[in-house]
Design a protein around this motif. Structure first.
Motif, PDB file in Angstrom:
ATOM      1  N   PRO A 115      10.590   4.635   9.649  1.00 36.35           N
ATOM      2  CA  PRO A 115      10.719   4.241   8.466  1.00 36.35           C
ATOM      3  C   PRO A 115      10.395   3.602   7.603  1.00 36.35           C
ATOM      4  O   PRO A 115      10.930   4.249   6.168  1.00 36.35           O
ATOM      5  CB  PRO A 115      11.212   2.903   8.568  1.00 36.35           C
ATOM      6  CG  PRO A 115      10.811   2.336  10.266  1.00 36.35           C
ATOM      7  CD  PRO A 115      10.171   3.824  10.533  1.00 36.35           C
ATOM      8  N   THR A 116       8.511   4.110   7.635  1.00 35.80           N
ATOM      9  CA  THR A 116       7.639   4.087   6.452  1.00 35.80           C
ATOM     10  C   THR A 116       7.778   5.079   5.528  1.00 35.80           C
ATOM     11  O   THR A 116       7.012   5.136   4.605  1.00 35.80           O
ATOM     12  CB  THR A 116       5.871   4.391   6.741  1.00 35.80           C
ATOM     13  OG1 THR A 116       6.102   5.332   7.889  1.00 35.80           O
ATOM     14  CG2 THR A 116       5.814   2.592   8.428  1.00 35.80           C
ATOM     15  N   VAL A 117       8.566   6.325   6.013  1.00 32.26           N
ATOM     16  CA  VAL A 117       9.004   6.981   4.920  1.00 32.26           C
ATOM     17  C   VAL A 117       9.550   6.838   3.647  1.00 32.26           C
ATOM     18  O   VAL A 117       9.802   6.847   2.314  1.00 32.26           O
ATOM     19  CB  VAL A 117       9.844   8.073   5.645  1.00 32.26           C
ATOM     20  CG1 VAL A 117      10.462   9.323   4.262  1.00 32.26           C
ATOM     21  CG2 VAL A 117       8.444   9.377   6.424  1.00 32.26           C
ATOM     22  N   LEU A 118      10.783   5.743   3.678  1.00 30.65           N
ATOM     23  CA  LEU A 118      11.166   5.466   2.672  1.00 30.65           C
ATOM     24  C   LEU A 118      11.176   4.017   1.692  1.00 30.65           C
ATOM     25  O   LEU A 118      11.051   4.170   0.991  1.00 30.65           O
ATOM     26  CB  LEU A 118      12.581   4.524   3.651  1.00 30.65           C
ATOM     27  CG  LEU A 118      13.990   3.832   2.423  1.00 30.65           C
ATOM     28  CD1 LEU A 118      14.189   5.023   1.682  1.00 30.65           C
ATOM     29  CD2 LEU A 118      14.799   3.102   2.841  1.00 30.65           C
ATOM     30  N   THR A 119       9.536   3.623   3.134  1.00 32.61           N
ATOM     31  CA  THR A 119       9.256   2.815   1.701  1.00 32.61           C
ATOM     32  C   THR A 119       8.039   3.426   0.977  1.00 32.61           C
ATOM     33  O   THR A 119       8.428   3.442  -0.146  1.00 32.61           O
ATOM     34  CB  THR A 119       8.592   1.318   2.333  1.00 32.61           C
ATOM     35  OG1 THR A 119       8.550   1.222   3.591  1.00 32.61           O
ATOM     36  CG2 THR A 119       7.213   0.722   1.992  1.00 32.61           C
ATOM     37  N   PHE A 173       0.839  -1.275  -0.617  1.00 31.42           N
ATOM     38  CA  PHE A 173       0.268  -0.074  -0.037  1.00 31.42           C
ATOM     39  C   PHE A 173       0.902   1.083   0.183  1.00 31.42           C
ATOM     40  O   PHE A 173       0.712   2.191  -0.484  1.00 31.42           O
ATOM     41  CB  PHE A 173      -1.242   0.015   1.000  1.00 31.42           C
ATOM     42  CG  PHE A 173      -2.786  -0.775   0.974  1.00 31.42           C
ATOM     43  CD1 PHE A 173      -3.366  -0.971  -0.279  1.00 31.42           C
ATOM     44  CD2 PHE A 173      -2.799  -1.767   1.766  1.00 31.42           C
ATOM     45  CE1 PHE A 173      -3.781  -1.639  -0.724  1.00 31.42           C
ATOM     46  CE2 PHE A 173      -3.930  -2.283   1.959  1.00 31.42           C
ATOM     47  CZ  PHE A 173      -4.770  -1.892   0.888  1.00 31.42           C
ATOM     48  N   LEU A 174       2.127   1.549   0.802  1.00 35.71           N
ATOM     49  CA  LEU A 174       2.776   2.156   0.428  1.00 35.71           C
ATOM     50  C   LEU A 174       3.332   2.566  -0.393  1.00 35.71           C
ATOM     51  O   LEU A 174       3.739   3.615  -0.437  1.00 35.71           O
ATOM     52  CB  LEU A 174       3.975   1.804   2.409  1.00 35.71           C
ATOM     53  CG  LEU A 174       2.862   1.976   3.628  1.00 35.71           C
ATOM     54  CD1 LEU A 174       4.416   1.851   4.263  1.00 35.71           C
ATOM     55  CD2 LEU A 174       2.713   3.343   3.888  1.00 35.71           C
ATOM     56  N   MET A 175       3.530   1.941  -1.222  1.00 35.59           N
ATOM     57  CA  MET A 175       4.522   1.863  -2.257  1.00 35.59           C
ATOM     58  C   MET A 175       3.741   2.368  -3.365  1.00 35.59           C
ATOM     59  O   MET A 175       4.142   3.223  -3.691  1.00 35.59           O
ATOM     60  CB  MET A 175       5.389   0.277  -2.904  1.00 35.59           C
ATOM     61  CG  MET A 175       6.336  -0.524  -2.146  1.00 35.59           C
ATOM     62  SD  MET A 175       7.651   0.532  -3.753  1.00 35.59           S
ATOM     63  CE  MET A 175       7.706  -0.471  -4.625  1.00 35.59           C
TER      64      MET A 175
END
Length: 399
Positions: free
Chosen positions: A357-361, A117-119
């Motif tokens: 780290p979901t920012v990086l994802t 979803f994040l991607m």
């Protein structure tokens, strides 16, 4: 628009659970690309072949789509697949716990849904924020447009977060766990125990940070002997994609570094559990740093308890741990030697530290969308190159 379609057909045409319908919100900002925006968008054939897109969708496909925007077929396919997987694991996770979310360490099939979803959110942002990154005649961004984009990102993030609180912030008054004959499936919210974290809440955080990064962090344009030859500054187009976005990659990987530092170097003292069926007023012995084997002394649970408060956490995941359930990885009765922290309110599975780290994802999704849609290869005349990929397939040429 807060809600959007997740395929070329309306969500109303699918007979899915109300929970799955609400989860459309996960797919924010996927309206596609206006026909008058720069760059080319691959049709399904061009994307599958890995060549440069034509920018003209198939007429039949356009007629079938309820969207007024050009659709990115590959993104719609992944979106539909992810929704199907989410529904599958939600429905059978209780019967087959090994496909359900992991209660702590390890990875299961269900744990891939959130990164997907994040991607997809990041990939969509490469399209939807493009209108706010137009350059003026001097090759500079227009502050007015950036401010408009900032307002959009902030408002949408707030809506997402509040929707997450509405959907996952409350609790069942009595779900019948103790006595199935007295189950009362009434859902409500208690401000003293309301849950602040959740799936949409985490996506709101990632969308907010990455959106502001996209709008305000500068693009790096290397110079060769004071000049920038068309499409060659920073090396090949494959390298340029990273070089031009160096500040964003730096900040993105910084969130991962911050997560690792806090995970392994946060000192966790002893603490007293205030909530839990068998864990009220129980002292949990820790006095360690870098504990990750179990949640009670981990940095993730420490920061959740410290910032959010124990009353806003729960034990719905930790009670499935091997130490806490005879049916692990499923829920079940406590083992005879179960530790005192098993039913304590320790952490949130979508808690604060794990959300960093979901920012990086999400940034990885933006990168994929940028390469897929335009390549973001800046040139001296202010134009941008266009590349086309299908799940990492071959690339097209620059325009």
């Amino acid at each position: 628009m807060l809600f959007c379609q997740w395929s070329t057909m309306s969500i109303d045409q699918y007979h899915v659970s109300s929970g799955a319908q609400n989860m459309q919100e996960l797919l924010i900002d996927v309206d596609g690309v206006d026909g008058n925006r720069q760059g080319s968008l691959s049709d399904s054939a061009g994307a599958g072949q890995g060549g440069a897109g034509t920018g003209a969708p198939d007429a039949a496909a356009k007629a079938r789509s309820p969207s007024k925007h050009t659709r990115l077929v590959s993104l719609d396919m992944v979106r539909g697949l992810t929704m199907a997987v989410m529904i599958l694991v939600d429905e059978i996770g209780g019967v087959y716990p090994r496909v359900n979310h992991s209660p702590w360490n390890y990875v299961t099939f269900a744990d891939f849904v959130m990164p997907w979803f994040l991607m997809m959110v990041g990939t969509s942002m490469a399209f939807s924020l493009r209108r706010y990154l137009r350059l003026d005649n001097e090759g500079r961004r227009v502050p007015k447009k950036q401010c408009e984009g900032t307002k959009k990102v902030i408002v949408r993030s707030i809506k997402l977060y509040l929707l997450g609180v509405v959907l996952q912030g409350g609790q069942w008054i009595d779900d019948g766990e103790d006595n199935p004959n007295k189950a009362d499936y009434t859902y409500g919210w208690n401000l003293t125990t309301i849950r602040f974290c959740g799936i949409l809440n985490r996506i709101a955080w990632a969308y907010l940070v990455v959106g502001l990064m996209e709008l305000w962090l500068p693009v790096v344009t290397p110079r060769v002997n004071g000049n920038c030859a068309r499409s060659r500054c920073g090396g090949s187009p494959h390298v340029q994609v990273f070089v031009h976005q160096a500040w964003k990659w730096l900040l993105g990987f910084s969130t991962l570094l911050l997560y690792l530092l806090l995970t392994f170097f946060t000192y966790v003292p002893d603490w007293v559990s205030l909530y839990g069926k068998n864990s009220t007023n129980v002292t949990i012995r820790c006095n360690v740093s870098g504990h990750i084997a179990t949640p009670e002394c981990s940095a993730a649970s420490f920061w959740d308890r410290t910032i959010l408060g124990q009353a806003h956490l729960g034990e719905w995941m930790s009670k499935r741990l091997p130490e806490c359930s005879v049916n692990s990885p499923g829920a079940g009765p406590l083992p005879p030697d179960a530790p005192a922290w098993c039913t304590a309110y320790m952490y949130d599975p979508e808690g604060l530290l794990a959300s960093v780290p979901t920012v990086l994802t999400t940034l990885l999704g933006v990168h994929y969308g940028r390469v897929l849609k335009v390549g973001n290869v800046h040139t001296t005349d202010g134009t941008e190159g266009s590349q086309s990929l299908f799940f990492g397939g071959g690339g097209g040429g620059t325009t």
